[in-house]
Write a protein that holds these residues in place. Sequence first.
Motif: not given
Length: 290
Positions: A32, A41, A67, A71
Amino acid sequence: MTEVIGVRFKEVGKVYTFDPVGQKFQKGTSVIVETARGLECGTVIDTNHEVAEDKLVAPLKPIVRAATDADLKRVEDNAAREKKAFKICEEKIRKHELDMKLIDVEYTFDNKKILFYFTADGRVDFRDLVKDLAAVFKTRIELRQVGVRDEAKMVGGLGICGRPLCCSSHLCDFQPVSIKMAKEQGLSLNPTKISGTCGRLMCCLKYEQESYEHLIRITPKVGAVVDTKEGRGTVVDTNLISGQIKVCLDKSPDAIPATFSRRQVKTIRDGGRVSVSKAEREALKNIEKD
């Protein structure tokens, strides 16, 4: 020197540099990051490495975190939302009778904005469309008009060679190509032969251009005066790849031109450079556009 990592947000797209903030990341790791559009992302393409500060594009944004499963689940959910948004937008376009073609839809990672990509022959007044879409999705809406080359990159397909389009399979950026390249490579200036699915000059013209430029430099051009083992003559034809040239000898101008290797002749006066005439450029102007 500054430590950075390279991150890509699309399967085939530009690689952007970010500050790893002291963290180590493996290639293929989802991360991220903070961008001008907010949190996004992406996937690590270039692992931790150092770059000279004068080669960095400021400001260098930081990696927020690797991530998480949550996510990655959001990324999947956004992909499903994009498909639904595509259908809704198409319906709205038909409702407003707009002369535009929807190409792609993209949700930002934090869902604060939806981007709709479209093509159109000219300018489109989509203000009412934006209002309708904002009322449906309750978030910021952005419509972006893209060209035919970008459309081909987003949609994909097969080229005339039978392979997936270069722009959608491995090219990160569009390289400049020109009609002169096609002419220097000895290709037919027939638009159907040198243009891709997008209707513009094929990107693959760029791949071997450096080699052709080298061969052009070391090969006598048509019209060049050269010395051969059989005497002096004028070049009437060349084959850059094989290196063979045909020479009309001064001592026998009516005879069939003799064939020599480029290494077997000495250039006395070279011929003219390869150039594109005004008529050729006018006839092919549409496929040379970006």
